[in-house]
Design an enzyme around this catalytic site. Structure first.
Site, mmCIF file in Angstrom:
data_model
loop_
_atom_site.group_PDB
_atom_site.id
_atom_site.type_symbol
_atom_site.label_atom_id
_atom_site.label_comp_id
_atom_site.label_asym_id
_atom_site.label_seq_id
_atom_site.Cartn_x
_atom_site.Cartn_y
_atom_site.Cartn_z
ATOM 1 N N GLU A 237 -9.178 -9.562 4.105
ATOM 2 C CA GLU A 237 -9.498 -8.173 3.769
ATOM 3 C C GLU A 237 -10.873 -8.065 3.123
ATOM 4 O O GLU A 237 -11.182 -8.776 2.158
ATOM 5 C CB GLU A 237 -8.422 -7.597 2.829
ATOM 6 C CG GLU A 237 -8.731 -6.149 2.437
ATOM 7 C CD GLU A 237 -7.570 -5.391 1.804
ATOM 8 O OE1 GLU A 237 -6.463 -5.959 1.709
ATOM 9 O OE2 GLU A 237 -7.798 -4.234 1.400
ATOM 10 N N SER B 127 0.839 -1.203 0.000
ATOM 11 C CA SER B 127 0.000 0.000 0.000
ATOM 12 C C SER B 127 0.873 1.252 0.000
ATOM 13 O O SER B 127 0.389 2.350 -0.294
ATOM 14 C CB SER B 127 -0.924 0.003 1.222
ATOM 15 O OG SER B 127 -0.195 -0.244 2.403
ATOM 16 N N ASP C 241 5.760 -7.076 2.535
ATOM 17 C CA ASP C 241 4.744 -7.473 1.557
ATOM 18 C C ASP C 241 5.406 -7.750 0.202
ATOM 19 O O ASP C 241 6.095 -6.871 -0.345
ATOM 20 C CB ASP C 241 3.773 -6.286 1.403
ATOM 21 C CG ASP C 241 2.362 -6.724 1.140
ATOM 22 O OD1 ASP C 241 2.101 -7.936 1.051
ATOM 23 O OD2 ASP C 241 1.501 -5.834 1.038
HETATM 24 O O1 KIV Z 1 -0.465 -3.420 1.654
HETATM 25 C C1 KIV Z 1 -1.127 -3.355 2.693
HETATM 26 O O2 KIV Z 1 -1.106 -2.368 3.442
HETATM 27 C C2 KIV Z 1 -1.958 -4.508 3.025
HETATM 28 C C3 KIV Z 1 -2.928 -4.357 4.150
HETATM 29 C C4 KIV Z 1 -4.070 -3.554 3.698
HETATM 30 C C5 KIV Z 1 -3.332 -5.663 4.719
HETATM 31 O O3 KIV Z 1 -1.862 -5.515 2.399
#
Ligand code: KIV
Length: 286
Positions: A185, A48, A86
């Site tokens: 989510e 994000s 991530d």
């Molecule tokens: O990228 C992110 O911030 C996420 C969250 C919304 C779980 O994957």
């Protein structure tokens, strides 16, 4: 209190004792320090960041190098939180060996404790390979922003009995593949509760209700720093955009009116040194 670094075992114990797990995103050194100071259990360096830090329209263009850059900064700021990096779009989808190498970079180069990747049954072989390499993996199902084109927009998932059942099967498949936790989510709360009840590992919800084992929010949403999107599931605990804009405007006005810098913001010089300096200047320029 004698704080200790958060571990997977600690998170698992929290689920077993029905103590809610807390997670927030952070993308840089100073925000990670604040999240850690607030004793949040987990930090997600989410992709994000592409939207809230880089101004992109989606998370799709975010690259491995950009993720590693932000993860390194977060790892320097957080001492106790369990940190999850991530995996960005196309860093794990095309090839399992490449996925393992990319996952490894999050731990080896960037100091993360685990990685997160999006998808259900279709990514279980990848999850298994990454876990086999000794890298803890967090799953992410429901609304998976990297597949936004396929999903047709930022929509709630699991609203029909069939799709809800598919989410449960995906969650079970991810658990069996070795995930230590799963993000749910934008899933109806009763569906997320049912999934959480059937898993041994903790679920972390975002827009998935209070029946999950923990909650995650985006740092900028919680603090009111990003108003381009405001999903229903966000609770805004502060309006920092307003406070920051007021502070920046006050600074501009102070500079423009000569009120900043004042005496107390400047460094003094010994009177004799100053006189010698001024005499030297006068001599060289006369
Ligand atoms: O990228 C992110 O911030 C996420 C969250 C919304 C779980 O994957």
């Amino acid at each position: 209190m004698n704080r200790k670094k958060i571990t997977i075992q600690y998170l698992q114990n929290k689920k077993e004792k029905k103590q809610p797990i807390t997670m927030l995103t952070a993308y840089d050194y100073s925000s990670a320090m604040l999240v850690d100071r607030a004793e949040i259990d987990m930090i997600l360096v989410g992709d994000s960041l592409g939207m809230v830090m880089m101004g992109l329209d989606s998370t799709v263009p975010v690259t491995m190098d950009e993720m590693i850059h932000h993860c390194k900064a977060v790892a320097r700021g957080a001492q106790y939180a369990f940190m999850v990096g991530d995996m960005p779009f196309m860093s794990y989808q095309a090839d399992i060996a490449e996925a393992v190498r990319n996952a490894g970079r999050f731990l080896k180069e960037a100091g993360m404790d685990a990685v997160k990747l999006e998808g259900g049954s279709e990514v279980t072989d990848t999850v298994k390979a990454i876990v086999r390499a000794g890298i803890p993996v967090m799953g992410h199902i429901g609304l998976t922003p990297q597949s936004i084109s396929k999903l047709g927009g930022y929509r709630v998932q699991g609203k029909t009995a069939e799709s809800a059942l598919r989410l449960l099967q995906d969650a079970l498949a991810l658990e069996a593949a070795g995930c230590f936790s799963i993000v749910l989510e934008a899933v109806p709360a009763p569906v997320a509760t049912e999934i959480s009840r059937h898993l041994r590992i903790p679920t972390i919800g975002i827009g998935a209700g209070a029946g999950c084992d923990g909650q995650v929010l985006v740092y900028h949403d919680l603090l009111g720093l990003f108003d381009r999107l405001s999903p229903r599931f966000v609770k805004q605990y502060a309006n920092l955009s307003k406070i920051i804009t007021e502070a920046l405007t006050a600074y501009r006005q102070d500079v423009e009116t000569g009120q900043f810098p004042a005496e107390e913001h400047t460094y003094p010089i010994d009177e004799n040194e100053l006189a010698t300096f001024q005499a030297a200047v006068q001599k060289s320029f006369s």
